[in-house]
Design an enzyme around this catalytic site. Structure first.
Site, PDB file in Angstrom:
ATOM      1  N   HIS A  21       0.841  -1.190   0.000  1.00 11.65           N
ATOM      2  CA  HIS A  21       0.000   0.000   0.000  1.00 11.65           C
ATOM      3  C   HIS A  21       0.879   1.244   0.000  1.00 11.65           C
ATOM      4  CE1 HIS A  21       0.459  -0.795   4.441  1.00 11.65           C
ATOM      5  NE2 HIS A  21       0.870   0.456   4.348  1.00 11.65           N
TER       6      HIS A  21
HETATM    7  P1  TYD Z   1      -1.797  -3.517   7.808  1.00  7.73           P
HETATM    8  O1  TYD Z   1      -1.723  -2.036   7.609  1.00  7.73           O
HETATM    9  O2  TYD Z   1      -2.474  -4.323   6.747  1.00  7.73           O
HETATM   10  O3  TYD Z   1      -0.326  -4.093   8.067  1.00  7.73           O
HETATM   11  P2  TYD Z   1       0.920  -4.196   7.040  1.00  7.73           P
HETATM   12  O4  TYD Z   1       1.006  -2.878   6.351  1.00  7.73           O
HETATM   13  O5  TYD Z   1       2.089  -4.485   7.918  1.00  7.73           O
HETATM   14  O6  TYD Z   1       0.650  -5.320   6.081  1.00  7.73           O
HETATM   15  O7  TYD Z   1      -2.475  -3.762   9.219  1.00  7.73           O
HETATM   16  C1  TYD Z   1      -2.814  -5.052   9.700  1.00  7.73           C
HETATM   17  C2  TYD Z   1      -4.071  -4.949  10.559  1.00  7.73           C
HETATM   18  O8  TYD Z   1      -3.856  -4.124  11.697  1.00  7.73           O
HETATM   19  C3  TYD Z   1      -5.236  -4.346   9.803  1.00  7.73           C
HETATM   20  O9  TYD Z   1      -6.403  -5.045  10.211  1.00  7.73           O
HETATM   21  C4  TYD Z   1      -5.316  -2.927  10.324  1.00  7.73           C
HETATM   22  C5  TYD Z   1      -4.782  -3.035  11.714  1.00  7.73           C
HETATM   23  N1  TYD Z   1      -4.066  -1.825  12.198  1.00  7.73           N
HETATM   24  C6  TYD Z   1      -4.663  -1.021  13.154  1.00  7.73           C
HETATM   25  O10 TYD Z   1      -5.813  -1.269  13.600  1.00  7.73           O
HETATM   26  N2  TYD Z   1      -3.986   0.074  13.624  1.00  7.73           N
HETATM   27  C7  TYD Z   1      -2.748   0.392  13.172  1.00  7.73           C
HETATM   28  O11 TYD Z   1      -2.154   1.404  13.627  1.00  7.73           O
HETATM   29  C8  TYD Z   1      -2.147  -0.434  12.133  1.00  7.73           C
HETATM   30  C9  TYD Z   1      -0.794  -0.108  11.583  1.00  7.73           C
HETATM   31  C10 TYD Z   1      -2.846  -1.534  11.708  1.00  7.73           C
END
Ligand code: TYD
Length: 140
Positions: free
Chosen positions: A57
């Site tokens: 992303h």
């Molecule tokens: P995600 O952004 O998809 O992680 P990565 O970029 O490492 O692949 O986040 C994983 C899960 O955690 C998703 O369900 C959203 C949640 N999340 C939060 O609730 N708060 C946060 O600050 C972050 C970074 C993620």
């Protein structure tokens, strides 16, 4: 502030202030000093399986500095024009990722712990999750 610019726009490696002596190693990053924004949120990532790719992303507002506290992992950074792979394996360095950078994290070692310093509170609506959308936005 010591830093190393990367080929990808809005990305750089930031060097911490480090204090090493016979008792161990200490690394310092400071709000609005070595960290080029006000830190609103801190989160960490660990126990990622070897064959997993995370991220995929970009953000239009959020800026982050990622510090690898233990182990190693790789970041694919992409500004829509240039791509670069950066390996993080040293808590002395912070990877700054600014706006409009597509990132993918992969090749996590078993002991990898990432600490992420973020400029904004979590907002799921601020994510650009579709790569084609990202390319359209960055080509404007
Ligand atoms: P995600 O952004 O998809 O992680 P990565 O970029 O490492 O692949 O986040 C994983 C899960 O955690 C998703 O369900 C959203 C949640 N999340 C939060 O609730 N708060 C946060 O600050 C972050 C970074 C993620």
């Amino acid at each position: 502030m010591l830093m190393h610019e990367l080929k990808v726009s809005n990305c750089k490696l930031i060097l911490s202030e480090s204090h090493h002596n016979a008792t161990g190693q200490l690394f310092v990053f400071e709000n609005l000093k070595t960290i080029p924004f006000e830190i609103k949120r801190v989160y960490s990532i660990r126990k990622v399986l070897r064959n997993v790719t995370r991220g995929k992303h970009a953000h239009g507002i959020l800026r982050q500095v990622i510090i690898c506290l233990s182990g190693s992992c790789k970041f694919l950074l992409d500004d829509g024009k240039n791509k670069e792979i950066v390996e993080l394996n040293n808590p002395e360095l912070g990877l700054y990722i600014g706006t409009y950078v597509w990132r993918e994290m992969f090749d996590f070692s078993e002991d990898c712990i990432l600490m992420v310093l973020a400029s904004e509170f979590y907002d799921a609506n601020e994510y650009i999750r579709d790569y084609e959308d990202f390319l359209k936005i960055t080509k404007k």
